[in-house]
Design an enzyme around this catalytic site. Structure first.
Site, PDB file in Angstrom:
ATOM      1  N   SER A 225       0.831  -1.225   0.000  1.00  0.00           N
ATOM      2  CA  SER A 225       0.000   0.000   0.000  1.00  0.00           C
ATOM      3  C   SER A 225       0.852   1.256   0.000  1.00  0.00           C
ATOM      4  CB  SER A 225      -0.948  -0.008   1.200  1.00  0.00           C
ATOM      5  OG  SER A 225      -0.219   0.082   2.411  1.00  0.00           O
ATOM      6  N   LEU A 304      16.972  -8.287   5.386  1.00  0.00           N
ATOM      7  CA  LEU A 304      18.088  -7.380   5.674  1.00  0.00           C
ATOM      8  C   LEU A 304      18.747  -6.938   4.372  1.00  0.00           C
ATOM      9  CD1 LEU A 304      19.642  -6.224   8.153  1.00  0.00           C
ATOM     10  CD2 LEU A 304      21.344  -8.021   7.753  1.00  0.00           C
ATOM     11  N   ILE A 305      18.907  -5.662   4.177  1.00  0.00           N
ATOM     12  CA  ILE A 305      19.576  -5.124   2.984  1.00  0.00           C
ATOM     13  C   ILE A 305      21.075  -5.373   3.152  1.00  0.00           C
ATOM     14  CG2 ILE A 305      20.128  -3.017   1.706  1.00  0.00           C
ATOM     15  CD1 ILE A 305      17.236  -3.898   1.327  1.00  0.00           C
ATOM     16  N   ASN A 319      13.742   3.725   4.632  1.00  0.00           N
ATOM     17  CA  ASN A 319      12.803   2.700   5.088  1.00  0.00           C
ATOM     18  C   ASN A 319      11.717   3.361   5.918  1.00  0.00           C
ATOM     19  OD1 ASN A 319      11.828  -0.029   5.769  1.00  0.00           O
ATOM     20  ND2 ASN A 319      12.553   0.509   7.834  1.00  0.00           N
ATOM     21  N   HIS A 321       9.097   2.586   9.041  1.00  0.00           N
ATOM     22  CA  HIS A 321       8.854   1.619  10.122  1.00  0.00           C
ATOM     23  C   HIS A 321       7.609   2.090  10.877  1.00  0.00           C
ATOM     24  CE1 HIS A 321       9.889  -1.354  13.217  1.00  0.00           C
ATOM     25  NE2 HIS A 321       9.570  -0.434  14.101  1.00  0.00           N
ATOM     26  N   GLU A 391       1.341   6.692   7.455  1.00  0.00           N
ATOM     27  CA  GLU A 391       2.493   6.260   6.649  1.00  0.00           C
ATOM     28  C   GLU A 391       2.340   6.726   5.205  1.00  0.00           C
ATOM     29  OE1 GLU A 391       3.856   2.172   6.923  1.00  0.00           O
ATOM     30  OE2 GLU A 391       2.766   1.960   8.822  1.00  0.00           O
TER      31      GLU A 391
HETATM   32  N1  LIG Z   1      20.154  -3.304   6.489  1.00  0.00           N
HETATM   33  C1  LIG Z   1      18.820  -3.069   6.777  1.00  0.00           C
HETATM   34  N2  LIG Z   1      17.883  -3.829   6.194  1.00  0.00           N
HETATM   35  C2  LIG Z   1      16.558  -3.605   6.469  1.00  0.00           C
HETATM   36  C3  LIG Z   1      16.180  -2.597   7.355  1.00  0.00           C
HETATM   37  C4  LIG Z   1      17.210  -1.794   7.950  1.00  0.00           C
HETATM   38  O1  LIG Z   1      16.938  -0.855   8.728  1.00  0.00           O
HETATM   39  N3  LIG Z   1      18.503  -2.065   7.637  1.00  0.00           N
HETATM   40  N4  LIG Z   1      14.842  -2.393   7.671  1.00  0.00           N
HETATM   41  C5  LIG Z   1      13.973  -3.489   7.348  1.00  0.00           C
HETATM   42  C6  LIG Z   1      12.533  -3.249   7.598  1.00  0.00           C
HETATM   43  N5  LIG Z   1      12.214  -3.618   8.976  1.00  0.00           N
HETATM   44  C7  LIG Z   1      11.840  -2.595   9.800  1.00  0.00           C
HETATM   45  O2  LIG Z   1      11.503  -1.507   9.404  1.00  0.00           O
HETATM   46  C8  LIG Z   1      12.419  -4.942   9.455  1.00  0.00           C
HETATM   47  C9  LIG Z   1      12.089  -6.025   8.654  1.00  0.00           C
HETATM   48  C10 LIG Z   1      12.263  -7.327   9.107  1.00  0.00           C
HETATM   49  C11 LIG Z   1      12.730  -7.579  10.364  1.00  0.00           C
HETATM   50  C12 LIG Z   1      12.951  -8.968  10.819  1.00  0.00           C
HETATM   51  O3  LIG Z   1      13.144  -9.223  12.001  1.00  0.00           O
HETATM   52  N6  LIG Z   1      12.897  -9.911   9.901  1.00  0.00           N
HETATM   53  C13 LIG Z   1      13.044 -11.288  10.219  1.00  0.00           C
HETATM   54  C14 LIG Z   1      12.628 -12.147   9.075  1.00  0.00           C
HETATM   55  C15 LIG Z   1      11.212 -11.866   8.680  1.00  0.00           C
HETATM   56  C16 LIG Z   1      10.778 -12.745   7.561  1.00  0.00           C
HETATM   57  O4  LIG Z   1      11.649 -13.192   6.812  1.00  0.00           O
HETATM   58  O5  LIG Z   1       9.557 -12.954   7.420  1.00  0.00           O
HETATM   59  C17 LIG Z   1      14.446 -11.658  10.569  1.00  0.00           C
HETATM   60  O6  LIG Z   1      15.368 -11.029   9.986  1.00  0.00           O
HETATM   61  O7  LIG Z   1      14.593 -12.558  11.358  1.00  0.00           O
HETATM   62  C18 LIG Z   1      13.047  -6.502  11.188  1.00  0.00           C
HETATM   63  C19 LIG Z   1      12.849  -5.194  10.742  1.00  0.00           C
HETATM   64  C20 LIG Z   1      14.201  -4.071   5.997  1.00  0.00           C
HETATM   65  N7  LIG Z   1      15.613  -4.349   5.856  1.00  0.00           N
HETATM   66  N1  GAR Z   2       9.604  -3.436  10.055  1.00  0.00           N
HETATM   67  C1  GAR Z   2       9.034  -3.307   8.753  1.00  0.00           C
HETATM   68  C2  GAR Z   2       7.553  -3.175   8.822  1.00  0.00           C
HETATM   69  O1  GAR Z   2       6.916  -3.680   9.733  1.00  0.00           O
HETATM   70  N2  GAR Z   2       6.991  -2.455   7.853  1.00  0.00           N
HETATM   71  C3  GAR Z   2       5.592  -2.216   7.852  1.00  0.00           C
HETATM   72  O2  GAR Z   2       4.977  -3.137   7.020  1.00  0.00           O
HETATM   73  C4  GAR Z   2       3.758  -2.578   6.550  1.00  0.00           C
HETATM   74  C5  GAR Z   2       3.707  -2.827   5.079  1.00  0.00           C
HETATM   75  O3  GAR Z   2       2.496  -2.377   4.560  1.00  0.00           O
HETATM   76  P1  GAR Z   2       2.293  -2.198   2.975  1.00  0.00           P
HETATM   77  O4  GAR Z   2       2.885  -3.411   2.335  1.00  0.00           O
HETATM   78  O5  GAR Z   2       0.809  -2.127   2.802  1.00  0.00           O
HETATM   79  O6  GAR Z   2       3.007  -0.951   2.591  1.00  0.00           O
HETATM   80  C6  GAR Z   2       3.804  -1.093   6.878  1.00  0.00           C
HETATM   81  O7  GAR Z   2       3.006  -0.792   7.996  1.00  0.00           O
HETATM   82  C7  GAR Z   2       5.214  -0.881   7.252  1.00  0.00           C
HETATM   83  O8  GAR Z   2       5.416   0.150   8.200  1.00  0.00           O
END
Ligand SMILES: Nc1nc2c(c(=O)[nH]1)N[C@@H](CN(C=O)c1ccc(C(=O)N[C@@H](CCC(=O)O)C(=O)O)cc1)CN2
Ligand code: GAR
Length: 427
Positions: A225, A304-305, A319, A321, A391
């Site tokens: 979205s 993770l990027i 990103n 959050h 958002e």
């Molecule tokens: N290098 C970075 N990569 C990502 C970031 C970042 O800040 N630095 N932000 C995330 C988005 N995110 C929070 O905003 C986030 C996404 C996922 C996780 C997480 O714990 N993921 C799990 C796996 C989930 C799955 O595969 O379904 C994990 O790694 O164990 C935490 C925060 C995007 N990438």
């Molecule tokens: N930590 C990462 C995380 O939780 N991201 C969250 O996933 C949703 C995605 O919605 P969308 O696919 O409809 O944009 C959003 O709420 C975003 O903040």
């Protein structure tokens, strides 16, 4: 009158003054002046003749040397040969120069009299000719004040480099090379000519249309979205950019489906056991370079990027959050997990955060936040929906600032957004 029976040169110069100040009718002047012209011709020619024949001063030479060189009177003493001789020689040389000069002026005046040119215009023309031969710069003409040297390009038309505020702020532009080039060009142009700067100034006044339209890559894992909101804003024109590629770890997620519907290329990343044709980190960097991506926006991307991408796109990966970081962020905090943690904590406020992406989850520099209330009987889904609405608005606003080079850096490393409405304000 002196013994040569001719008016003293003062009268001659007075005529010149009157002529150049236009108090004398042109016709009268043209009638009288040939007389002066012949006299000056004689005055210029006779000394040369006499000095060759008899080494004595001629009547006209004494006429010129009688004024305004008082010390030439000494030649009448006859007693102090040595001193008076050298003085009379120097005064005769000077009077010779004066006669040449009067000859030149009389020629100019005659020429202007016959060709009804204004004496001043003639001098101005000579001056312009002189300048034109000696320099490339445009000579500001008084008749055309637009080119006057006082005009200078307006400073407000550019991203301000240094912001005066209680914080010391320096500007490290996210400027596109085009607008940077433009700025440096204008500095270069100021050295060469006013006219070129005025051309560049008119272009700069409309600098928003001159800022390079940015190319965006969006990363999603779910419904997408936020991606849809950004794409629609690009299409409507409120964002000076285009989504040129979508990256996802889920081939069939809602975001990937929307992209295909809009003919936006979809790339799978990262490689997984059930997605062998996904890209490696280096391949991902190369593909994004080929798409000439300027900025990368993560929108619900859950992987993770890699550091390879972070190094390839410094200060260019963002990103969103769904909590007020640094609270409720990091590994394990994503999707509904975040909102459940917020409600469980008893926090009264929550809201989205947009931040720069670094090597770890949710630890990059915070760029923007919005606050929403957490109501006493909120469910995680109700809070998630309230936060998601904010958002969509916040991500479009931040992406718009990004694509208009309105992100600046405070000297303590905090990124700020320059207001579009009032460029002197930052938030
Ligand atoms: N290098 C970075 N990569 C990502 C970031 C970042 O800040 N630095 N932000 C995330 C988005 N995110 C929070 O905003 C986030 C996404 C996922 C996780 C997480 O714990 N993921 C799990 C796996 C989930 C799955 O595969 O379904 C994990 O790694 O164990 C935490 C925060 C995007 N990438
Ligand atoms: N930590 C990462 C995380 O939780 N991201 C969250 O996933 C949703 C995605 O919605 P969308 O696919 O409809 O944009 C959003 O709420 C975003 O903040």
């Amino acid at each position: 009158m002196d013994q040569a029976g001719l008016p003293p040169p003062l009268f001659f110069y007075l005529f010149i003054f009157l002529k150049t100040t236009q108090f004398l009718p042109r016709l009268l002047f043209s009638l009288i002046f040939p007389f002066f012209f012949l006299h000056s011709l004689a005055a210029a020619a006779i000394p040369t003749f006499y000095s060759r024949r008899r080494q004595v001063s001629s009547p006209s030479l004494s006429f010129f040397s009688s004024f305004p060189f008082p010390f030439s009177a000494s030649h009448r003493c006859g007693r102090r040969k040595g001193i008076s001789h050298s003085l009379s020689v120097s005064s005769s040389l000077l009077s010779l120069a004066a006669s040449k000069l009067s000859l030149f002026f009389s020629f100019i005046v005659i020429f202007s009299g016959f060709f009804s040119l204004d004496f001043c215009e003639l001098l101005m023309g000579t001056q312009s000719l002189f300048y034109g031969l000696c320099s490339k710069s445009v000579i500001p003409s008084p008749k055309n004040p637009r080119n006057s040297l006082s005009s200078s390009p307006p400073s407000h038309s550019y991203p301000s480099c240094f912001i005066k505020s209680k914080y010391r702020v320096s500007f490290r532009p996210q400027c596109s090379p085009a607008s940077q080039r433009l700025r440096s060009l204008s500095r270069l142009e100021c050295k060469n000519s006013v006219e070129k700067v005025s051309n560049v100034v008119s272009e700069k006044e409309d600098s928003t249309t001159l800022i390079k339209r940015k190319r965006l890559a969006v990363f999603v894992s779910g419904g997408g979205s936020n991606f849809r909101s950004i794409h629609q804003a690009c299409v409507e024109g409120s964002v000076n950019g285009d989504v040129v590629v979508l990256v996802s770890n889920k081939q069939a997620c809602g975001g990937a489906q929307y992209a295909r519907d809009k003919n936006i290329p979809v790339i799978l990343f990262p490689k997984t056991k059930d997605g062998p044709d996904a890209l490696s980190p280096d391949d991902l960097v190369n593909v994004l370079r080929r798409f000439e991506v300027d900025f990368i926006l993560l929108a619900g991307y859950l992987k993770l990027i890699p550091v390879e991408l972070i190094r390839a796109y410094p200060r260019s990966i963002f990103n969103i959050h769904p909590s007020l970081l640094p609270a409720f962020g990091g590994k394990g905090y994503y999707g509904m997990k975040v909102h459940k943690a917020v409600i469980a904590s008893g926090a009264r406020y929550s809201g989205p955060t947009i931040h720069f992406v670094d090597e770890h989850y949710d630890t990059g520099r915070i760029l923007a936040q919005r606050v929403v209330p957490v109501l006493a009987n909120d469910t995680a889904e109700e809070l998630a929906a309230r936060v998601l609405r904010e958002e969509h608005k916040l991500y479009v606003e931040v992406t718009s600032a990004l694509c208009e080079d309105r992100i600046v850096w405070r000297e303590d490393g905090v990124p700020l957004i320059r207001s579009k409405v009032n460029p002197k304000e930052y938030y």
